[in-house]
Design a protein around this motif. Structure first.
Motif, short mmCIF file in Angstrom:
data_model
loop_
_atom_site.label_atom_id
_atom_site.label_comp_id
_atom_site.label_asym_id
_atom_site.label_seq_id
_atom_site.Cartn_x
_atom_site.Cartn_y
_atom_site.Cartn_z
N TYR A 1 0.84 -1.21 0.00
CA TYR A 1 0.00 0.00 0.00
C TYR A 1 0.87 1.25 0.00
N ALA B 1 2.32 1.84 -3.39
CA ALA B 1 1.29 2.28 -4.35
C ALA B 1 0.85 3.71 -4.09
N HIS B 2 1.00 4.19 -2.86
CA HIS B 2 0.60 5.55 -2.48
C HIS B 2 1.80 6.31 -1.91
N ARG B 3 2.94 6.15 -2.59
CA ARG B 3 4.19 6.68 -2.06
C ARG B 3 4.15 8.20 -1.86
N ASP B 4 3.60 8.93 -2.83
CA ASP B 4 3.58 10.39 -2.72
C ASP B 4 2.78 10.84 -1.51
N GLU B 5 1.61 10.24 -1.30
CA GLU B 5 0.81 10.62 -0.14
C GLU B 5 1.48 10.18 1.16
N TYR B 6 2.13 9.04 1.14
CA TYR B 6 2.86 8.54 2.31
C TYR B 6 3.85 9.59 2.80
N ARG C 1 2.12 12.97 3.91
CA ARG C 1 1.51 12.90 5.25
C ARG C 1 2.55 12.98 6.35
N PHE D 1 -4.66 8.38 7.31
CA PHE D 1 -4.03 7.72 6.15
C PHE D 1 -3.54 6.33 6.53
N ALA E 1 -4.67 2.63 5.18
CA ALA E 1 -3.67 1.71 4.64
C ALA E 1 -3.82 0.32 5.26
#
Length: 367
Positions: free
Chosen positions: A230, A233-238, A241, A257, A261
């Protein structure tokens, strides 16, 4: 930019109303996954594909480019160029640290000494080997574009002069009970990343801590819940945040977030595990019917533990004589259950694959 000053734990300004629903969903999803996990007869074998995938994806977040297949082919004797070998070694180190962590946490609490031990394994004989493996940093570091000066950094971790104080406060928080175990896991992970105690490898150690802490809080019967699919797949948001914590003190946004996840990853891990278990039962029957061998059960376990292999490798892991293994493998190749990655040539053995297991993981990639 001044070094970041970590907030005192526990976090007092969390918006519990915002987190209430997502925390409930995360706890329910994790409980369903854990229930499935407890029903697995041989979790080491069944979860080996997930462990390999976690080592690859957690390392990929930090920039490595090797795949699960390349790692397994390397272990089976395939030769790659130096850059690829370096990436693969980092992944193998991470997998070794994962396994040590799993064994250790059953007997010892999560302590700074364990964190240092895991880091020493992670950074052994790889590109970060000159960055004090197993030792907390003694100099100021910073995060930003490659080659940037500290004035251009996007984040400056705490000063090394206060580092040990922050780590001891973090370690003390591990032993407390906060509002919710999964919310507390989110805080444990983020605070570790923000403290950034090592010169390199912080992200991988921080992600490795997630299943260990959930296990310590009895939310997992087995510390084998991996979140990197996860997060990759959502590295930018990770990363956004995590930055929002240091820049805006937005702990609530980070925790929400993280809870989403956990919910998504628990559902995906459960789907993968059910499919692997189903494939395992079908494969046991197929191998028994094809080979009529008393060794079929050991052979299937070895296939699931490492689905790319040589005959000698599978003979050793299945504890079956080599001549017998060669006959069994020929039968399975003739029936299409196994495929050839690399043909034998001279003294170089053939590399074989149980492709259906690898295909199962690829079909279930998180989006």
């Amino acid at each position: 930019m001044q070094p970041y000053q970590p907030e005192l734990l526990p976090i007092s300004e969390l918006d519990k109303a915002v987190l209430f629903t997502v925390a409930g969903e995360a706890n329910a999803a994790l409980a369903r996954y854990d229930g499935l996990l407890m029903g697995v007869v041989n979790p080491a074998v069944m979860l080996s594909p997930l462990t390999n995938q976690e080592a690859v994806l957690s390392s990929k977040i930090e920039g490595t480019q090797a795949t699960v297949e390349e790692v397994l082919e390397h272990e089976a004797g395939q030769v790659y160029d130096e850059a690829k070998r370096d990436d693969i070694q980092e992944i193998l180190n991470y997998r070794k640290a994962l396994m040590l962590a799993k064994e250790s946490v059953a007997e010892r609490q999560i302590r700074l000494s364990l964190i240092r031990d895991l880091h020493a394994i992670l950074m052994s004989s790889v590109r970060g080997a000159n960055k004090e493996p197993g030792e907390f940093r003694k100099s100021q570091n910073w995060i930003g574009p490659e080659g940037c000066k500290i004035e251009e950094a996007t984040f400056v971790p705490p000063s090394p002069l206060q580092l040990l104080d922050h780590l001891e406060a973090w370690e003390h928080y591990l032993d407390s009970d906060d509002i919710d175990p999964i919310v507390q896991t989110a805080i444990v992970h983020a605070q570790f990343e923000l403290i950034h105690p090592f010169k390199d490898g912080n992200g991988r150690i921080g992600r490795l801590l997630i299943p260990l802490f959930l296990f310590s809080k009895r939310r997992l019967a087995n510390p084998m819940f991996y979140l990197s699919a996860y997060l990759e797949a959502h590295r930018d948001e990770y990363y956004a945040r995590l930055r929002a914590i240091s820049q805006q003190q937005d702990w609530t946004g980070w925790c929400a977030f993280f809870l989403r996840a956990v919910t998504a990853q628990a559902q995906q891990n459960g789907d993968i595990l059910r499919e692997i278990m189903g494939l395992y039962e079908v494969t046991k029957l197929q191998v028994r019917e094809i080979t009529h061998s008393p060794h079929s059960a050991q052979l299937v376990d070895a296939l699931f533990d490492r689905p790319i292999f040589t005959a000698a490798d599978i003979a050793r892991r299945a504890d079956v004589p080599k001549p017998t293994v060669h006959k069994l493998i020929k039968s399975l190749l003739d029936e299409g259950l196994l495929d050839t990655v690399r043909k034998a040539a001279g003294r170089r053995p053939a590399i074989l694959t149980f492709a259906e297991l690898l295909n199962t993981l690829e079909r279930k990639q998180l989006v």
